[in-house]
Scaffold this active site. Structure first.
Site, PDB file in Angstrom:
ATOM      1  CG  HIS A  44      -2.265   0.612   0.950  1.00 53.12           C
ATOM      2  ND1 HIS A  44      -2.427   1.727   0.160  1.00 53.12           N
ATOM      3  CD2 HIS A  44      -3.512   0.261   1.366  1.00 53.12           C
ATOM      4  CE1 HIS A  44      -3.699   2.049   0.110  1.00 53.12           C
ATOM      5  NE2 HIS A  44      -4.389   1.178   0.835  1.00 53.12           N
TER       6      HIS A  44
ATOM      7  CG  ASP B 201      -3.310   4.795  -3.218  1.00 48.84           C
ATOM      8  OD1 ASP B 201      -2.723   4.522  -2.146  1.00 48.84           O
ATOM      9  OD2 ASP B 201      -3.201   5.893  -3.789  1.00 48.84           O
TER      10      ASP B 201
END
Length: 474
Positions: free
Chosen positions: A446, A450
């Protein structure tokens, strides 16, 4: 002057190695290029060759774990005394005239007869198989790198000899010994020592195994299938036998490397996994059609995983942020698409790399993955085969798994998990229609990716897989 033998650094990530086996004996005369030992790294087992000549004195013991650069032995001049702690006295060195019979790894010409003074270049396994089969390596043609003889070359040679050499005619008046049917069956096809060893490990009676190799030859895969470790569909991934109850498995070598890498991955990345169901009804139908067409020729169609690897490679072209790595405070996007394909092997997992997967056809990917998987299970992968993956694919569908959470390999930002194909349905108006559904599991870092871009990547793969003919033509 004594020359150090140090534990070599065989890959960018290698930190330590395990002395698997000394293939040369202390006190033995060694020539440049002779194989000294088998070294177990965190990824593969490799043969270490001498970079100079001399009398071998060893300091490292079999099973010892040592850092890169550690002194593991010495090469001494005639009459030179071994350093303290080394095994291999030079006080009564072997006669140099006998070095041709004591060299660890005589090395190589495989074209034409061996000339006097030449050495035969061969792997340790090849020498073991040759000794077990009473084969003169000078008669064997090598197919390995640089003409090196590998164990498969020896087994092929023995198989060929067993077919073409006729039985000698009995002398007149000498009664012939009748062979039992079991003896005749056992001589019908050559079974290599490595296959026999695997059969012994798994408790398989070779007389009950039907060979699928050339001329009905029994292969390792046949033995493992007979033991229940392989499915009848050789295109699917298979797991090796695990440890037995009560055993203690040390976290070293490959197992230790896996442990370190997984801890490093989970502690240094912000990992998240998306699950995505893909309608592969058309893809399954196309592959089934290919399978039927290729059955007569004995060829196998690309596996579903091969299609997924190709689709992932094409999707990475459109979503390059998934084909990246984080170095310090930077996200570095790779300029090549080299996909690692996870393969289960005894003691762990290796991830050989299909390079330039986006520019390969599905058929070419199938050939690469099959060859790499065979090399992985045969322990013949080189470090270059497993370094440099920019993205990875891991498959558990053969074990009935749908969704899982693969762990991102250090140096990458994503890995794709492939589950099983199962029955699903879709609505056409008021009518439910049966479909074939494949579950994909994308784990990503992450910090670099995203959730929405990761979902778009999965959607792109699904779109590509829904057009199998276009995928085959690409």
């Amino acid at each position: 002057m004594a020359q150090e033998i140090v534990l070599p650094k065989l890959g960018l990530t290698m930190q330590e190695g395990v002395i698997g086996e000394w293939l040369a004996q202390a006190g033995q005369h060694i020539g440049t290029g002779d194989v000294l030992l088998r070294l177990e790294t965190d990824k593969v087992e490799v043969d270490v060759e001498a970079e100079a000549s001399g009398i071998l004195a060893t300091t490292a013991k079999v099973g010892e774990v040592l850092p890169v650069g550690a002194v593991i032995g010495w090469l001494l001049a005639d009459g030179e005394v071994a350093p303290t702690g080394a095994d291999g006295s030079s006080s009564s060195p072997a006669d140099p005239k006998d070095s041709s019979t004591t060299a660890a790894s005589p090395a190589a010409s495989t074209d034409g007869p061996l000339k006097q003074g030449e050495r035969i270049k061969s792997s340790p396994n090849a020498r073991r198989v040759a000794a077990e089969s009473d084969v003169d390596l000078a008669e064997v043609r090598g197919t390995g790198p640089g003409g090196r003889i590998v164990s498969e070359d020896v087994e092929d040679y023995v198989a060929a000899v067993s077919v073409v050499e006729p039985e000698p005619e009995p002398a007149p008046g000498v009664p012939q010994r009748e062979e039992s049917s079991s003896a005749q069956a056992s001589s019908a096809h050559f079974v290599g020592p490595l296959v026999r060893r695997r059969a012994h490990e798994l408790g398989v009676d070779l007389s009950t195994v039907a060979g699928s190799g050339v001329g009905g030859r029994v292969t390792t895969a046949d033995v493992e299938r007979a033991a229940g470790h392989l499915s009848t569909d050789t295109t699917e991934s298979t797991a090796p036998a695990g440890p037995r109850a009560g055993e203690v498995v040390p976290l070293k070598g490959m197992r230790g490397a896996i442990a370190r890498n997984m801890i490093d991955s989970l502690q240094t990345m912000a990992q998240l996994t998306h699950g995505y169901e893909v309608d592969v009804t058309a893809l399954v139908a196309v592959r089934d059609s290919l399978k039927a067409e290729l059955a007569e020729s004995g060829s196998r169609p690309p596996s579903l995983n091969d299609f997924v690897v190709k689709a992932a490679a094409l999707a990475l072209v459109k979503h390059p942020i998934l084909n990246a790595g984080i170095v310090g405070d930077e996200i570095r996007l790779f300029d090549t698409i080299d996909i690692g394909v996870a393969v289960a092997v005894p003691g762990g997992l290796v991830v050989p790399v299909v390079r330039g997967a986006n520019s390969l056809s599905v058929g070419e990917i199938s050939g690469r993955t099959s060859a790499l998987a065979a090399a992985a299970r045969g322990n013949t992968l080189g470090l270059s085969d497993m370094e440099g993956a920019t993205f990875s694919v891991s498959t558990l569908g053969a074990y009935g798994v749908d969704f899982f959470t693969p762990v991102v390999n250090p140096g990458n930002v994503a890995i794709l998990g492939v589950g099983r194909v199962k029955d699903g349905f879709r609505w056409e108006g008021e009518t439910p229609v049966r479909t074939q559904v494949l579950t994909l599991s994308l784990t990503f870092d992450h910090r670099a990716v995203d959730g929405a871009p990761a979902a778009e990547f999965l959607r792109t793969i699904a779109s590509i897989l829904s057009r199998p003919y276009a995928l085959l033509a690409g």
